[in-house]
Every structure is written in structure tokens, then in C-alpha cells.
Enzyme design. Structure first.
Site, PDB file in Angstrom:
ATOM      1  N   PHE A  35       0.828  -1.207   0.000  1.00  0.00           N
ATOM      2  CA  PHE A  35       0.000   0.000   0.000  1.00  0.00           C
ATOM      3  C   PHE A  35       0.862   1.255   0.000  1.00  0.00           C
ATOM      4  O   PHE A  35       1.884   1.323   0.687  1.00  0.00           O
ATOM      5  CB  PHE A  35      -0.882   0.052   1.260  1.00  0.00           C
ATOM      6  CG  PHE A  35      -1.796  -1.113   1.423  1.00  0.00           C
ATOM      7  CD1 PHE A  35      -3.047  -1.121   0.836  1.00  0.00           C
ATOM      8  CD2 PHE A  35      -1.410  -2.214   2.175  1.00  0.00           C
ATOM      9  CE1 PHE A  35      -3.915  -2.195   0.991  1.00  0.00           C
ATOM     10  CE2 PHE A  35      -2.260  -3.298   2.337  1.00  0.00           C
ATOM     11  CZ  PHE A  35      -3.512  -3.292   1.740  1.00  0.00           C
ATOM     12  N   ASP A  36       0.442   2.237  -0.771  1.00  0.00           N
ATOM     13  CA  ASP A  36       0.905   3.594  -0.542  1.00  0.00           C
ATOM     14  C   ASP A  36       0.142   4.074   0.696  1.00  0.00           C
ATOM     15  O   ASP A  36      -0.947   3.586   0.986  1.00  0.00           O
ATOM     16  CB  ASP A  36       0.563   4.459  -1.763  1.00  0.00           C
ATOM     17  CG  ASP A  36       0.895   5.920  -1.533  1.00  0.00           C
ATOM     18  OD1 ASP A  36       1.974   6.205  -1.003  1.00  0.00           O
ATOM     19  OD2 ASP A  36       0.061   6.770  -1.893  1.00  0.00           O
TER      20      ASP A  36
END
Length: 630
Positions: free
Chosen positions: A310-311
Site C-alpha cells: 500500500f501507498d
């Protein structure tokens, strides 16, 4: 003539059925064998006509199709004067095809519903200031449109006047109305439930978000997965093999009825249609629930994902950071705030908004010689002073010395999960701001659901400092957390995971992280229908709704499982039928065709179950949203 016959298949099926009923009524009630045979002969002839035409068309392109097998079988039954078998087989084949097409059309209901939602007209402002109704295809970018209560928004645009509540279910899958005021974005195909607004047309026709969604779903439903391509190739060789088997059986047994029965029973109809119907239903379900799956290959690859990266900002967090800590150093700190505001006023960085909200009514100066330091911050000339705004790494690079107190403040702020905005003027640090983004509501529960669905590793990669990333990771129970990551660092880390044999999905905002979205096995974009999000990724979660991610993963896993079920059903039925021919005395051509067509309907209905697939977690969240809005 061929086109006429093929266009009247429904009528031919009906006539064939009526003739068969007439024949059996004459035999068992009227005891008239002549009418019985004549009715079945006519039923066989008119019934085989469209099937034979399709068989001929297939042979012209060197394909031995199911129609070829049925045509040979019926012709054989007709030649040995088994009119009962020939009539019933043709009717069952035609009637089965009719039911297949009818039920298959239902699996494409998502496309049908989306197409019906497409607006057909728009109220466009004329030179006189009045609004005139025109066809939606005549609307140009920049036109001013009027949308009234209950009407569909005709284009993607920006609200110029008025306000109202818009149902964006066609775009986001979420039926709770969204408030729209001046400067709000609106999307084609959504419905203004209350209010009146004027909008400026920003994107029209196929360029609208709604148009692109329809195009993407159509392309996805028409695409073929690796499994489908294998089955197509398998059928290409399997069907001639059945023809050869029946010929061998006839040569050995001299029983032509047995041979033509094998032709009918060996038809791979359920096998050919089972996988496509699962894919179409899965993609249709996603479209209804705000998840765009861009093709059958995406379903296969996504179902195997064991690591999701995930960002942080805008993905795990809401992307709307606010000030959590502020420290001032030196007597000129207040003036330094004005310099900071002057620099941030020209920046589009997410942290800049939080900084400007904190500095009330600043005195702004002209900014020149601006230099953006990638992953660091900004260096600029403001009112004759060299101003450096950014993180600790930029301060070190610029040779700015930090006092003992500043170092302690930095350490504490990072430990508490703050992103730092430091401001130095002429080589001296004057301001420290700690800014923190809030974790999205419900994300922790959604991540737990991903783990339940078989994801082993949950990783966050962020350009923020390590302390900030660690706080988020600890709060959400992530497997790994890495800060100070530039876009190229994220891509390199994804490559590292892939070389270790992990199947990686990357979830980002579709803008800064496009290299990672493209590199990962599956790119998942959090996007409110933005062009970049739609173009870059394999999966789009409309309206940036994180709760759609576990629904998407659960859906693709259910779709792949459904494909396997359909393959097992199709192959199992063929094996049982063929075994029954050789090891029982009750199997004949009519019973075989009935079971064969029944198996096709079974795999279709099994695939259609995916249209109703829904994670329980999604249901409870939507109920909670409804409660909050009432």
C-alpha cells in the site's frame, strides 16, 4: 436463405416442439402411426436446417463444431428411420440454445443496466442565456448545462451554481447521496435527487468517466482468460476426437445407433461455455459494486495474490493531513512563517494545504528561483532571503545545523507519527511543523478481511518519515512498514518481492505511484474515476472506497472457484454419459441430449450466482452508512 432460416430459430424451435407433441398425441391417443411418423419427419427436417447451416459455416473455416456432431448424429438417426430420436434431439438442441442465450443475456445485465443509465439529452445554455434541450452527443466541452431534480447528469463537469444531492451509484456503487456545491465535480450518468445545479462540461461523450466505465466493462467481458483460451484450443481437438471415436465404435460394433449416440453425448457445450459465463458474471458484479476488473486475466492473477503493498497517503489514510505540532525557534520565527506561507502558496503538495490552514492571514512575498528537491522539499528566494522548506534530509543536504532542542523535537514528532515540514531562512532553522494524516475509518477491519481471504503480507511504502509510517503500521497491524521511499524505491521493492516468488498487488492513488501500479502483478488504483487511475491500473476502486478492496479480492476468488466448479460439472457429465452408453442399457440419444443441454444450463446458472456475490462485511458497512445519514 441461410440468414432467413437462422433468424427464425425461435419460430423453428416452437414449430418443432408442436410437431413432436402432435406426433405423440396421434400415436398414444389417436393410435395413428402415419401422423406420428409424418410429424416427426417434418420436425426433424425443419429442426436440423439451422443446425446444419451452422455446421456448414463452421466447416468452411475448418472448425469441427458441436453443430457438426449433432448434424451427423441426426442425419444418421434419420437414415436408420429412428425419427423419434432425430426429432427430439434437434428440438432439445434448439431449445437448449434458446435457453442458453436467454440466461447468458442476464449475466450481461451489468452492461445493460449501465447503458440504460446513460443520459440521452441535456439542457444547454444558448447565446441568449436560455436553456435548450439537445441530444447529449451535441454537447461540447465548456458548455454550460442545467440539471434539474430527478435528471441524469449528462457529462463530467464542475458545478458553477446551485447545490443538491447526487446519487453516484452508477460510478461508485454507493447509493448514499453525495452533497454537491459550487466547484464540486459531477459525473455523467449520476442522478440529481434533490436541487438544481448549473455545470460546466469538462468531459463529454466517450471521454466521460461513465463512458470509460462502460467501455472498460465491455472490453473486460469480451476478453479471454488463459483458462478460456486453453478450453477453446482443447475443444478444437476434442470435438474431432469424438467424431473419430464414434467412427471407431461403428466399425467395431457395426452399431450405427450406438455410434451416433456417442456423437451427441460427447458434445463439449458445457465445457466451452462454463468459464466465460463465470468471468462475465464476476466482472458484472464488480461493475455494480464500484469495482472495475479490467479483464479475465486480472481475475486469475488477482485471485493468487499473497502480498499487498500500500501507498500510505490517500490509501490507508484519508489524504487530508492537519497540523499536530508546531515549534518556533528564534526571534524572527514569525516572519519565517510568512516566508513559509509564500512558498507553500505555490505548492500543490498535500502538506502545503495543512500549513496554509495554520498560518492565518500571512503576509505574502514574491517567490523566485524555486527549486523542487525530489523527495525533500523546496528551496526558493523570498524577499531576498534563501528559504528552505522540507524534511530533515533536505536540511542536512543544505548544511543547516539543528539545535539540541530541535533534534529532540524532531525525534519526538517523528515518533508520534508526524510528517515534518521544517523551515530555514538563510541557513537557520526557525519553524518545525508536525503534520499527521488520519487513518481511514474502517480500514483496520478491511485489512483483517484481506487476511481472512488468504493475503499473507500487508506492506506499506511511503515517502514519509519512518516514525510516521511505523505509527500507521502499528495501528493497522501491517506486516512491514518502510518510510523515506521515493517512487523508484517503491518500484525496486516491488521487484524484490516478485523475485522472492511473491504475487504482489500494489494499491495506490493512481497518480504518483503509476510506475508501481504498472510493475506489480496487479495494480489497484484508489480513484474517483480519474483518468490516470483508470488507465494505469488493473483494478479501479471507484470513489476511493477502501472497503471495495476486500469485496474485489473475495469476488475474484469466488469467480475462479466458480470456473473450476463449472469445468468439473462439464467434464463429469460427459464422462458419466459416455460411461452410461457402454455400461448401461437405458442411455439413448434423446436422454443424452436432454442431460447434455441440462448440464449447459447448470453451469450457466452456477455462473450467474456470482451476480449476487457480496461480502458480509460490505453489507454491514453500507447499513452503518445508511444509519448515519438518517
Amino acid at each position: 436463405m441461410q440468414k432467413v432460416i437462422l433468424s427464425q430459430k425461435k419460430l423453428i424451435t416452437l414449430l418443432s416442439g408442436l410437431l413432436i407433441i402432435t406426433g405423440f398425441f396421434s400415436r398414444f391417443v389417436l393410435e395413428n402411426m402415419a401422423v406420428f411418423e409424418i410429424s416427426l419427419i417434418i420436425a426433424s427436417i425443419i429442426g436440423i436446417a439451422p443446425i446444419a447451416i451452422q455446421a456448414y459455416q463452421a466447416l468452411k473455416v475448418k472448425v469441427v463444431s458441436i453443430d457438426v456432431l449433432v448434424t451427423i448424429a441426426v442425419a444418421g438417426a434419420f437414415l436408420i428411420q429412428n425419427f423419434e430420436e432425430s426429432a427430439i434431439v434437434t428440438f432439445l438442441f434448439l431449445f437448449g440454445h434458446f435457453l442458453e442465450q436467454r440466461t447468458l443475456n442476464q449475466t450481461r445485465s451489468a452492461i445493460k443496466e449501465l447503458t440504460e443509465m446513460a443520459p440521452e439529452s441535456a439542457l444547454v445554455q444558448t447565446d441568449s442565456g436560455e436553456f435548450e434541450e439537445v441530444d447529449v452527443d451535441e454537447v461540447d466541452e465548456g458548455d454550460v448545462l442545467l440539471v434539474k431534480t430527478g435528471a441524469k447528469v449528462p457529462v463530467d463537469g464542475t458545478v458553477l451554481k446551485g447545490e443538491g444531492y447526487i446519487n453516484e451509484a452508477s460510478i461508485t456503487g454507493e447509493s448514499v447521496p453525495v452533497t454537491k456545491t459550487e466547484e464540486s465535480e459531477v459525473y455523467a450518468g449520476t442522478i440529481l435527487e434533490n436541487g438544481t445545479i448549473q455545470i460546466r462540461a469538462d468531459r463529454v461523450g466517450e471521454e466521460t468517466t461513465f463512458g470509460k466505465i462502460i467501455e472498460l466493462v465491455e472490453e473486460a467481458q469480451d476478453s479471454k482468460s488463459e483458462a478460456e483460451r486453453f478450453i477453446d484450443k482443447f475443444s478444437k481437438y476434442y470435438t474431432p476426437a469424438v467424431l473419430v471415436l464414434s467412427l471407431v465404435v461403428w466399425l467395431i460394433s457395426q452399431n450405427i445407433e450406438l455410434a451416433i449416440t456417442i456423437l451427441v453425448l460427447g458434445c463439449p457445450g458445457a465445457l466451452v461455455i462454463g468459464v466465460p459465463v463465470s468471468n462475465v458474471s464476476g466482472i458484472g458484479n464488480g461493475a455494480r459494486h464500484g469495482v472495475l476488473l479490467k479483464g479475465s486475466e486480472v481475475i486469475h492473477d488477482f485471485s493468487r495474490v499473497d502480498t499487498i503493498v500500500f501507498d500510505k497517503t490517500g490509501t490507508l489514510t484519508v489524504g487530508n493531513p492537519s497540523l499536530a505540532r508546531k515549534e518556533m525557534y528564534g526571534e524572527y520565527a514569525e516572519e519565517a512563517l510568512n516566508y513559509l506561507a509564500s512558498v507553500e502558496k505555490e505548492s500543490d503538495h498535500p502538506l502545503a494545504k495543512a500549513v496554509l490552514e495554520e498560518i492565518k492571514a500571512p503576509k505574502l512575498y514574491p517567490v523566485s528561483e524555486t527549486e523542487v528537491v525530489k523527495g525533500g522539499g523546496i528551496v526558493a528566494q523570498v524577499d531576498g532571503h534563501r528559504v528552505v522548506v522540507g524534511n530533515v534530509a533536505l536540511m542536512d543536504k543544505e548544511g543547516i545545523e539543528l539545535s539540541t532542542k530541535a533534534k529532540q523535537d524532531i525525534k519526538q514528532a517523528e515518533k508520534n507519527g508526524n510528517s515534518l515540514v521544517l523551515t530555514a531562512v538563510d541557513g537557520v532553522l526557525y519553524v518545525l511543523m508536525g503534520i499527521r494524516d488520519q487513518v481511514r475509518q474502517g480500514v483496520k477491519q478491511d485489512l483483517l478481511k484481506l487476511k481472512e481471504l488468504g493475503v499473507k503480507n500487508l506492506v506499506v511504502l511511503s515517502g514519509d518519515n519512518q516514525g510516521t509510517v511505523d505509527v500507521v503500521a502499528e495501528e493497522l497491524g501491517l506486516t512491514e512498514a518502510h518510510g523515506h521511499m521515493l517512487p523508484e524505491d517503491k518500484s525496486a521493492y516491488i521487484e524484490k518481492l516478485q523475485t522472492e516468488g511473491q504475487i504482489v498487488a500494489f494499491v495506490g492513488d493512481g497518480v504518483n505511484d503509476s510506475p508501481s501500479l504498472a510493475l506489480a502483478d496487479i495494480g489497484v488504483a484508489m480513484g474517483s474515476g480519474t483518468d490516470v487511475a483508470i488507465e494505469t491500473s488493473d483494478v479501479v476502486l471507484m470513489n476511493s472506497d477502501f472497503s471495495r478492496l476486500p469485496h474485489a479480492l473475495g469476488l475474484v476468488k469466488a469467480t475462479v472457484s466458480n470456473m473450476v466448479q463449472n469445468i468439473v460439472i462439464a467434464v463429469g457429465v460427459v464422462l458419466v454419459l459416455l460411461a452410461s452408453v457402454f455400461f448401461s442399457d437405458w442411455m439413448n440419444m434423446s436422454i443424452g441430449m436432454l442431460v447434455h443441454e441440462g448440464s449447459i444450463l447448470v453451469v450457466i446458472f452456477n455462473g450467474m450466482r456470482l451476480l449476487k456475490y457480496r461480502l458480509h462485511r460490505t453489507d454491514t458497512r453500507e447499513q452503518a452508512v445508511r444509519v448515519e445519514t438518517t
